[in-house]
Design a protein around this motif. Sequence first.
Motif, PDB file in Angstrom:
ATOM      1  N   ALA A 180       0.818  -1.203   0.000  1.00 42.06           N
ATOM      2  CA  ALA A 180       0.000   0.000   0.000  1.00 42.06           C
ATOM      3  C   ALA A 180       0.860   1.265   0.000  1.00 42.06           C
ATOM      4  N   GLU A 181       2.141   1.119   0.335  1.00 38.35           N
ATOM      5  CA  GLU A 181       3.020   2.280   0.381  1.00 38.35           C
ATOM      6  C   GLU A 181       3.353   2.740  -1.035  1.00 38.35           C
ATOM      7  N   GLN A 182       3.035   3.975  -1.343  1.00 39.57           N
ATOM      8  CA  GLN A 182       3.297   4.491  -2.675  1.00 39.57           C
ATOM      9  C   GLN A 182       4.753   4.946  -2.783  1.00 39.57           C
ATOM     10  N   ARG A 183       5.404   4.520  -3.809  1.00 42.20           N
ATOM     11  CA  ARG A 183       6.794   4.850  -4.065  1.00 42.20           C
ATOM     12  C   ARG A 183       6.857   5.654  -5.343  1.00 42.20           C
ATOM     13  N   SER A 184       7.745   6.627  -5.442  1.00 38.72           N
ATOM     14  CA  SER A 184       7.761   7.564  -6.566  1.00 38.72           C
ATOM     15  C   SER A 184       8.898   7.290  -7.537  1.00 38.72           C
ATOM     16  N   VAL A 185       8.603   7.461  -8.821  1.00 36.59           N
ATOM     17  CA  VAL A 185       9.626   7.547  -9.864  1.00 36.59           C
ATOM     18  C   VAL A 185       9.324   8.840 -10.623  1.00 36.59           C
ATOM     19  N   THR A 186      10.325   9.693 -10.753  1.00 34.64           N
ATOM     20  CA  THR A 186      10.129  11.032 -11.306  1.00 34.64           C
ATOM     21  C   THR A 186      10.634  11.102 -12.743  1.00 34.64           C
ATOM     22  N   VAL A 187       9.801  11.658 -13.617  1.00 35.79           N
ATOM     23  CA  VAL A 187      10.123  11.772 -15.033  1.00 35.79           C
ATOM     24  C   VAL A 187      10.074  13.235 -15.435  1.00 35.79           C
ATOM     25  N   TRP A 188      11.128  13.706 -16.066  1.00 31.07           N
ATOM     26  CA  TRP A 188      11.134  15.059 -16.623  1.00 31.07           C
ATOM     27  C   TRP A 188      10.847  14.976 -18.122  1.00 31.07           C
ATOM     28  N   LEU A 189       9.755  15.586 -18.546  1.00 32.37           N
ATOM     29  CA  LEU A 189       9.436  15.727 -19.959  1.00 32.37           C
ATOM     30  C   LEU A 189       9.479  17.205 -20.321  1.00 32.37           C
ATOM     31  N   MET A 190       9.781  17.487 -21.581  1.00 29.26           N
ATOM     32  CA  MET A 190       9.903  18.868 -22.024  1.00 29.26           C
ATOM     33  C   MET A 190       8.548  19.443 -22.440  1.00 29.26           C
ATOM     34  N   LYS A 191       8.427  20.747 -22.274  1.00 28.61           N
ATOM     35  CA  LYS A 191       7.175  21.433 -22.606  1.00 28.61           C
ATOM     36  C   LYS A 191       6.788  21.183 -24.064  1.00 28.61           C
ATOM     37  N   ASP A 192       5.529  20.812 -24.263  1.00 25.01           N
ATOM     38  CA  ASP A 192       4.923  20.597 -25.577  1.00 25.01           C
ATOM     39  C   ASP A 192       5.393  19.322 -26.277  1.00 25.01           C
ATOM     40  N   SER A 193       6.214  18.509 -25.623  1.00 29.28           N
ATOM     41  CA  SER A 193       6.594  17.238 -26.244  1.00 29.28           C
ATOM     42  C   SER A 193       5.428  16.253 -26.261  1.00 29.28           C
ATOM     43  N   ALA A 194       4.619  16.305 -25.222  1.00 30.14           N
ATOM     44  CA  ALA A 194       3.460  15.417 -25.128  1.00 30.14           C
ATOM     45  C   ALA A 194       2.283  16.205 -24.559  1.00 30.14           C
ATOM     46  N   SER A 195       1.087  15.900 -25.018  1.00 32.02           N
ATOM     47  CA  SER A 195      -0.104  16.587 -24.526  1.00 32.02           C
ATOM     48  C   SER A 195      -0.427  16.139 -23.106  1.00 32.02           C
ATOM     49  N   LYS A 196      -1.198  16.953 -22.408  1.00 38.40           N
ATOM     50  CA  LYS A 196      -1.627  16.594 -21.056  1.00 38.40           C
ATOM     51  C   LYS A 196      -2.439  15.308 -21.077  1.00 38.40           C
ATOM     52  N   ASP A 197      -3.275  15.152 -22.097  1.00 40.49           N
ATOM     53  CA  ASP A 197      -4.091  13.943 -22.201  1.00 40.49           C
ATOM     54  C   ASP A 197      -3.198  12.705 -22.326  1.00 40.49           C
ATOM     55  N   PHE A 198      -2.153  12.790 -23.138  1.00 35.76           N
ATOM     56  CA  PHE A 198      -1.240  11.662 -23.287  1.00 35.76           C
ATOM     57  C   PHE A 198      -0.567  11.338 -21.961  1.00 35.76           C
ATOM     58  N   VAL A 199      -0.062  12.359 -21.284  1.00 39.06           N
ATOM     59  CA  VAL A 199       0.625  12.143 -20.011  1.00 39.06           C
ATOM     60  C   VAL A 199      -0.314  11.528 -18.990  1.00 39.06           C
ATOM     61  N   ASP A 200      -1.542  12.031 -18.929  1.00 39.79           N
ATOM     62  CA  ASP A 200      -2.507  11.507 -17.957  1.00 39.79           C
ATOM     63  C   ASP A 200      -2.832  10.040 -18.234  1.00 39.79           C
ATOM     64  N   ARG A 201      -3.062   9.711 -19.497  1.00 37.49           N
ATOM     65  CA  ARG A 201      -3.407   8.330 -19.840  1.00 37.49           C
ATOM     66  C   ARG A 201      -2.230   7.389 -19.597  1.00 37.49           C
ATOM     67  N   PHE A 202      -1.043   7.833 -19.963  1.00 39.56           N
ATOM     68  CA  PHE A 202       0.133   6.995 -19.730  1.00 39.56           C
ATOM     69  C   PHE A 202       0.345   6.761 -18.238  1.00 39.56           C
ATOM     70  N   THR A 203       0.225   7.835 -17.460  1.00 35.11           N
ATOM     71  CA  THR A 203       0.427   7.713 -16.012  1.00 35.11           C
ATOM     72  C   THR A 203      -0.556   6.730 -15.402  1.00 35.11           C
TER      73      THR A 203
END
Length: 421
Positions: free
Chosen positions: A29-52
């Motif tokens: 149940a413990e949530q662990r983080s992995v952080t990804v840096w993407l560049m502005k306008d490389s991917a749409s918000k919809d794409f990022v949300d669905r992938f996440t």
Amino acid sequence: MRRRRPLALVCVSAALLSGCGLVAREDAAEQRSVTVWLMKDSASKDFVDRFTEEFEGDHPGLDLQVRIQQWTGIGEKVRAALKADGTGGPDVIEVGNTQVPQYAEDGGLLDLTLESMRDWGLRDWLPGLAEPGQWMSRQYGVPWYAANRVVVYRKDLFERAGITAPPRTQQEWLDITERLDTGGTQGIYLAGQDWYTLAGFIWEEGGELARQRGAVWQGTLDSAAALRGMDYYRRLQALGDGPVDADEEHPPQAGVFAGGQVAQIVAVPGLARAIVEQNPELEGKLGFFPVPGKSAGAPGAVFTGGSDLVVAKNTDAREAAVAVVEALAGEKWNTELARAMNYVPNKKSLAAAVAGEEGVTAMAAGAARGRATPTTPRWGAVEADNPIKEYMTAVLKGGDAATEARRASERVTDLLDLDGE
């Protein structure tokens, strides 16, 4: 080094590369983080949300944190993150394809050679993304998406001149451009310092901007092949009124194309949107074809821009970071990104995914023969000073090409001298 509680796999590490999920060893149940840096306008918000959403569903216990970065100043920001020992830094970073050698030389990137050789389809990657992702024969950058120049043209002006099909060869391109360059119409608007386009012509002739001999990089603009590429550029550029002492952004060529009788420009297909916004009368009148090559069998060589994905060496979430890269660069999400953003997918075999859009189809055809700038971390110094631009202007103003090329090559060699920093 960042410290987090260790992750365990439900299968061995090698099996992870085939899509196995990650789970927490202790408290699921413990949530662990992995952080990804993407560049502005490389991917749409919809794409990022669905992938996440899908990635987190496939990897219980992992919390994917996507942070959007600005291109301006990103180099120093990435370098600082790769050297940091504290928590909260990025595990996966999107970087420009030609930036990988700089970060790899600094020792901040995880070597992904084994992962990419197993089943990520290394041999099918676009060379313009895969080659600059290497440093010292090791793969540090994984191709994500590509974009390259095509010829954007006015269909109505082609029809008026009796041209029924795009040119298939460089010679045909010169011939039809000369036919178009009449009656107040520029056959092509090509700025005198568009060195990315020149690079493609040089590569098409078998030349290089620079070559590595042992541990030394040397400028090679004065080779016979490179001089042939410059001569072709000179002949094509003369069939329009592009300034000989400026690049394609001074003035922005979209505005020139929108505002006058220009039959063709060399640009990424996405520029068509800006053209139509400035001149709505051109809606439906723009077409695209790949930059022609010397023979009809293949498009010409072009510079390929785009992004690679890298993993920070200082990550303490190695398995999770590699899984993110595998998913983003894999067939499903790579083709979805290409369709959503009008990019070229990272593999030649995926080009059919964007076949429904004329501009991207032309771009994908060219990307199969795409190239990148020399894979040395010093190439940024060449672009900052850019003797290639000065060379082009000197030739277009009537200077002796061999003399000017020799002078420019010497300057490139000096700028690539690692001992001269």
